[in-house]
Enzyme design. Structure first.
Site, PDB file in Angstrom:
ATOM      1  N   HIS A  44       0.820  -1.207   0.000  1.00  0.00           N
ATOM      2  CA  HIS A  44       0.000   0.000   0.000  1.00  0.00           C
ATOM      3  C   HIS A  44       0.858   1.261   0.000  1.00  0.00           C
ATOM      4  CE1 HIS A  44      -3.195   2.818   1.594  1.00  0.00           C
ATOM      5  NE2 HIS A  44      -3.885   2.121   0.713  1.00  0.00           N
ATOM      6  N   ASP A  56      18.943   8.622  -6.207  1.00  0.00           N
ATOM      7  CA  ASP A  56      20.335   8.809  -5.796  1.00  0.00           C
ATOM      8  C   ASP A  56      20.448   8.725  -4.277  1.00  0.00           C
ATOM      9  OD1 ASP A  56      21.096   8.901  -8.424  1.00  0.00           O
ATOM     10  OD2 ASP A  56      21.095  11.083  -8.547  1.00  0.00           O
TER      11      ASP A  56
END
Length: 412
Positions: free
Chosen positions: A297, A304
């Site tokens: 859910h 990065d």
């Protein structure tokens, strides 16, 4: 946050990742127990189960201490609450409003579109919680095989002032007779919370007027600027054409792009819809991991080693083009690492990686289907814009203090 201005980066915050109801509910309930002035809650789902009862208890206790308690629920997501449950909240001085309650026709709910899907809690204007976790027992592991995997964040610092102003404004725009909200809204615009940490945070929302694609734009910008890795864990995945193209371009330029999607969905069509995109993504080099422990859910992502987002927005037509949503975007190496550790563990221990060899459907059918999917993804944001943009209604429930405003309100 002013409706006329876009979100802005705010520094000096402390952001803590919370996983599932086991971490989220105790923190929220304890914050409410410590409240001295005000508790404001927006939630898509509030169920009358053990979690809903526990929330009711702490809100009643807070209201009896003189704390202002304001709860906004969605008329579709929280349609099953009994009058007795609402009365227990309002009889102690709390106020409950339902967003766009809608009417049943032959027993069926028809208010499917443009839902209030946000999950926000603000306590005393000093602590906030934002994420994808509703107030329901299916966010706890003891719920069983259908317990949901999800995330939220606890926030302290100046960003809480932005979030606080936002939730009060949502009420003040509708409850025009509530002079307290107008005064409180003006006061919050002047409040300056001191630094609590070093994290930079954006509070980003989506509505159907001025901020129709803000959350999607931040996703696209992060994907476009990524150089090493992108991880997106999203429950309901059927994004628009531009988001798909950014993921494909990132993978082709050498970025490690990982998607964590539902492998054991709470609704079967969710997996079917997402799987229609697998060919486009896998052949561009995107890695797809299906989470198979139980329903996913979550609505989280990282890029990065600094950029992360946690919130209520799925990457599907409802969240990206219809619903009212709220995410936080965080620039922090420490928070990014904490989220990476959780998602990496999911990929390693709780997911099945999908490979091109797993896609065995007939190639001619795939070609035809791809043609239609391409055009659906390209044009659906324009199509859903044709749906009626009704004025969402906030309707108070239960016994209300007559000094606190009219009996029915409209939100612009």
């Amino acid at each position: 946050m002013s409706a006329s201005k876009g979100p802005r980066w705010i520094s000096g915050n402390q952001v803590e990742l919370l996983e599932n109801g086991e971490q989220y509910f105790p923190r929220v309930f304890e914050a409410i127990r410590q409240a001295r002035r005000e508790v404001v809650i927006e939630t898509f789902i509030l169920f009358e189960d053990k979690v809903g009862q526990a929330l009711q208890d702490v809100l009643r206790e807070a209201a009896l201490r003189g704390v202002k308690v304001e709860v906004m629920i969605d008329g579709f997501g929280s349609a099953g609450l009994s009058p007795a449950f609402i009365e227990a909240l309002t009889s102690t001085g709390g106020r409950v409003r339902v967003f766009d309650p809608g009417r049943r026709i032959f027993g069926q709910r028809l208010n499917y579109f443009r839902r209030m899907h946000r999950k926000i809690v603000v306590v005393d204007g000093a602590t906030a919680f934002v994420g994808g976790i509703n107030f329901s027992a299916d966010h706890l592991l003891d719920f069983g095989p259908m317990a949901k995997q999800d995330y939220a964040v606890a926030l302290r610092g100046p960003i809480v002032g932005e979030i606080h102003h936002f939730v009060l404004r949502a009420i003040a725009l509708g409850d025009k007779g509530a002079s307290w909200f107008r005064r409180r809204l003006k006061a919050t615009s002047q409040e300056l919370l001191g630094p609590e940490g070093t994290d930079e945070v954006l509070f980003v929302t989506r509505d159907n007027r001025r901020h129709t694609n803000d959350i999607e734009r931040h996703y696209r910008a992060a994907i476009r600027s990524a150089r090493e890795r992108i991880v997106i864990a999203n429950a309901y995945f059927f994004p628009g054409y531009r988001l798909i193209q950014e993921m494909r371009r990132a993978a082709r330029r050498g970025v490690a792009v990982h998607l964590i999607l539902q492998g054991e969905p709470d609704m079967p069509f969710v997996k079917v819809a997402a799987s229609m995109l697998y060919h486009h993504l896998l052949h561009a080099g995107v890695c797809i991991h299906e989470y198979i422990d139980r329903p996913l859910h979550g609505k989280v992502a990282l890029a990065d080693d600094q950029w992360s987002t946690v919130g209520s927005s799925n990457l599907d037509p409802l969240s990206l083009s219809l619903n009212l949503e709220a995410n936080v975007v965080v620039r922090s190496r420490a928070f990014n690492q904490a989220l990476w550790d959780k998602l990496h563990d999911l990929m390693q221990n709780s997911c099945k990686q999908v490979r091109t060899s797993d896609l065995t459907e007939w190639s001619a059918w795939r070609l035809v289907r791809s043609f239609f999917i391409f055009h659906l993804l390209r044009w659906y944001p324009a199509w859903v814009g044709w749906l009626p943009r009704h004025v969402p209604r906030l309707e108070p429930l239960g016994k209300q203090d007559p000094r606190r405003g009219p009996t029915q309100t409209d939100v612009a």
